[in-house]
Design a protein around this motif. Structure first.
Motif, PDB file in Angstrom:
ATOM      1  N   VAL B   4      21.780  30.226 -47.855  1.00 28.17           N
ATOM      2  CA  VAL B   4      21.564  29.168 -48.834  1.00 28.17           C
ATOM      3  C   VAL B   4      20.070  28.861 -48.896  1.00 28.17           C
ATOM      4  CG1 VAL B   4      22.068  26.783 -49.450  1.00 28.17           C
ATOM      5  CG2 VAL B   4      23.829  28.198 -48.341  1.00 28.17           C
ATOM      6  N   THR B   5      19.537  28.842 -50.073  1.00 28.32           N
ATOM      7  CA  THR B   5      18.110  28.533 -50.219  1.00 28.32           C
ATOM      8  C   THR B   5      17.938  27.222 -50.967  1.00 28.32           C
ATOM      9  OG1 THR B   5      17.964  29.854 -52.246  1.00 28.32           O
ATOM     10  CG2 THR B   5      17.416  30.952 -50.177  1.00 28.32           C
ATOM     11  N   GLN B   6      16.943  26.474 -50.537  1.00 23.65           N
ATOM     12  CA  GLN B   6      16.636  25.198 -51.173  1.00 23.65           C
ATOM     13  C   GLN B   6      15.152  25.151 -51.492  1.00 23.65           C
ATOM     14  OE1 GLN B   6      19.262  22.652 -48.122  1.00 23.65           O
ATOM     15  NE2 GLN B   6      18.544  21.447 -49.876  1.00 23.65           N
ATOM     16  N   THR B   7      14.854  24.683 -52.678  1.00 23.61           N
ATOM     17  CA  THR B   7      13.460  24.514 -53.071  1.00 23.61           C
ATOM     18  C   THR B   7      13.264  23.170 -53.732  1.00 23.61           C
ATOM     19  OG1 THR B   7      13.905  25.608 -55.190  1.00 23.61           O
ATOM     20  CG2 THR B   7      13.038  26.980 -53.395  1.00 23.61           C
ATOM     21  N   PRO B   8      12.096  22.556 -53.555  1.00 24.88           N
ATOM     22  CA  PRO B   8      11.081  22.952 -52.579  1.00 24.88           C
ATOM     23  C   PRO B   8      11.500  22.549 -51.166  1.00 24.88           C
ATOM     24  CG  PRO B   8      10.449  20.906 -53.622  1.00 24.88           C
ATOM     25  CD  PRO B   8      11.737  21.332 -54.281  1.00 24.88           C
ATOM     26  N   ARG B   9      10.774  22.958 -50.185  1.00 23.25           N
ATOM     27  CA  ARG B   9      11.088  22.571 -48.817  1.00 23.25           C
ATOM     28  C   ARG B   9      10.539  21.182 -48.496  1.00 23.25           C
ATOM     29  NH1 ARG B   9      12.092  26.057 -44.883  1.00 23.25           N
ATOM     30  NH2 ARG B   9      12.622  24.111 -43.827  1.00 23.25           N
ATOM     31  N   PHE B 105      28.078  26.488 -45.307  1.00 21.45           N
ATOM     32  CA  PHE B 105      26.842  27.114 -44.875  1.00 21.45           C
ATOM     33  C   PHE B 105      25.701  26.282 -45.440  1.00 21.45           C
ATOM     34  CE2 PHE B 105      28.414  31.099 -43.100  1.00 21.45           C
ATOM     35  CZ  PHE B 105      29.709  31.109 -43.585  1.00 21.45           C
ATOM     36  N   PHE B 106      24.858  25.819 -44.555  1.00 24.21           N
ATOM     37  CA  PHE B 106      23.813  24.880 -44.948  1.00 24.21           C
ATOM     38  C   PHE B 106      22.474  25.563 -45.184  1.00 24.21           C
ATOM     39  CE2 PHE B 106      25.487  20.581 -44.539  1.00 24.21           C
ATOM     40  CZ  PHE B 106      26.697  20.832 -43.932  1.00 24.21           C
ATOM     41  N   GLY B 107      21.750  25.027 -46.133  1.00 24.08           N
ATOM     42  CA  GLY B 107      20.377  25.431 -46.349  1.00 24.08           C
ATOM     43  C   GLY B 107      19.448  24.700 -45.397  1.00 24.08           C
ATOM     44  N   PRO B 108      18.163  25.031 -45.418  1.00 21.11           N
ATOM     45  CA  PRO B 108      17.196  24.406 -44.498  1.00 21.11           C
ATOM     46  C   PRO B 108      16.848  22.977 -44.880  1.00 21.11           C
ATOM     47  CG  PRO B 108      16.075  25.894 -45.982  1.00 21.11           C
ATOM     48  CD  PRO B 108      17.534  26.064 -46.251  1.00 21.11           C
TER      49      PRO B 108
END
Lengths: 114, 115
Positions: B4-9, B105-108
């Motif tokens: 899983v991707t997250q933007t922005p960090r 499933f978790f992103g950052p």
């Protein structure tokens, strides 16, 4: 309404000793129960889940959890703790009545001392 | 398989501004949930989407909104930011088919700071 309680903010245990992280829940239907772990500077990771079947569930990294319907509990256990198990642990519950909402407990910080 | 991707960090905003956070789930996952994580409150459920439909939402004010696109990517928007909105915003994906629930499933996460 769903709810999850993790009664201990922090659990301290010596390496090699057994550990238990407690969780109790409340749902309207049958529960789906989960444990997740959050290591420092890393995302939440799934450990194990109970959907149905055996009350003792085995998961990743040697962890297991016991579902107790009468006590509405789902305690996380490990026979022998490692220093690397030190992390933040979250219990979560989801009901099967179509609510489509997962509720997390407040988290329990586990410290394992060498 | 990509996670899983997250933007922005990381984001720094001032009070009154609005912000949009993005989440791309694992390929094949159709359910996306959003959570707010703060030291005092733990993980608070914001909303859950499945096939572009919001299936449930948590107890947050209307300033918090979200949507899901046909490719399962999701965005959440917070308008009129307040200092108390400073938090780590987590996105989680799962297969989400029907009532059976797989693990999430978790992103950052996206760390939002409101000044």
């Amino acid at each position: 309404a769903q709810s999850v309680a993790q009664p201990e903010d922090q659990v301290n245990v010596a390496e090699g000793n057994p550990l238990t992280v407690k969780c109790t829940y409340s749902v309207s239907g049958n529960p789906y129960l989960f444990w997740y772990v959050q290591y420092p500077n890393r995302g939440l990771q799934f450990l194990l889940k109970y959907i149905t079947g055996d009350n003792l569930v085995k998961g990743s990294y040697g962890f297991e959890a016991e579902f107790n319907k009468s006590q509405t509990s789902f305690h996380l256990k490990k026979p022998s703790a490692l220093v690397s198990d030190s992390a933040l642990y979250f219990c979560a519950v989801r009901d099967n009545t179509g609510g489509f909402k997962t509720i997390f407990g407040a988290g329990t910080r586990l410290f394992v001392k060498a | 398989k990509a996670g899983v991707t997250q933007t922005p960090r990381y984001l720094i905003k001032t009070r009154g501004q609005q912000v949009t956070l993005s989440c791309s789930p694992i390929s094949g996952h159709r359910s996306v949930s959003w959570y707010q994580q703060t030291p005092g409150q733990g993980l608070q459920f914001l909303f859950e989407y499945f096939s572009e439909t919001q299936r449930n939402k948590g107890n947050f004010p209307g300033r918090f909104s979200g949507r899901q696109f046909s490719n399962s990517r999701s965005e959440m928007n917070v308008s009129t930011l307040e200092l108390g909105d400073s938090a780590l915003y987590l996105c989680a994906s799962s297969l989400g088919a029907g009532r059976y629930v797989d693990e999430q499933f978790f992103g950052p996460g996206t760390r939002l700071t409101v000044l």
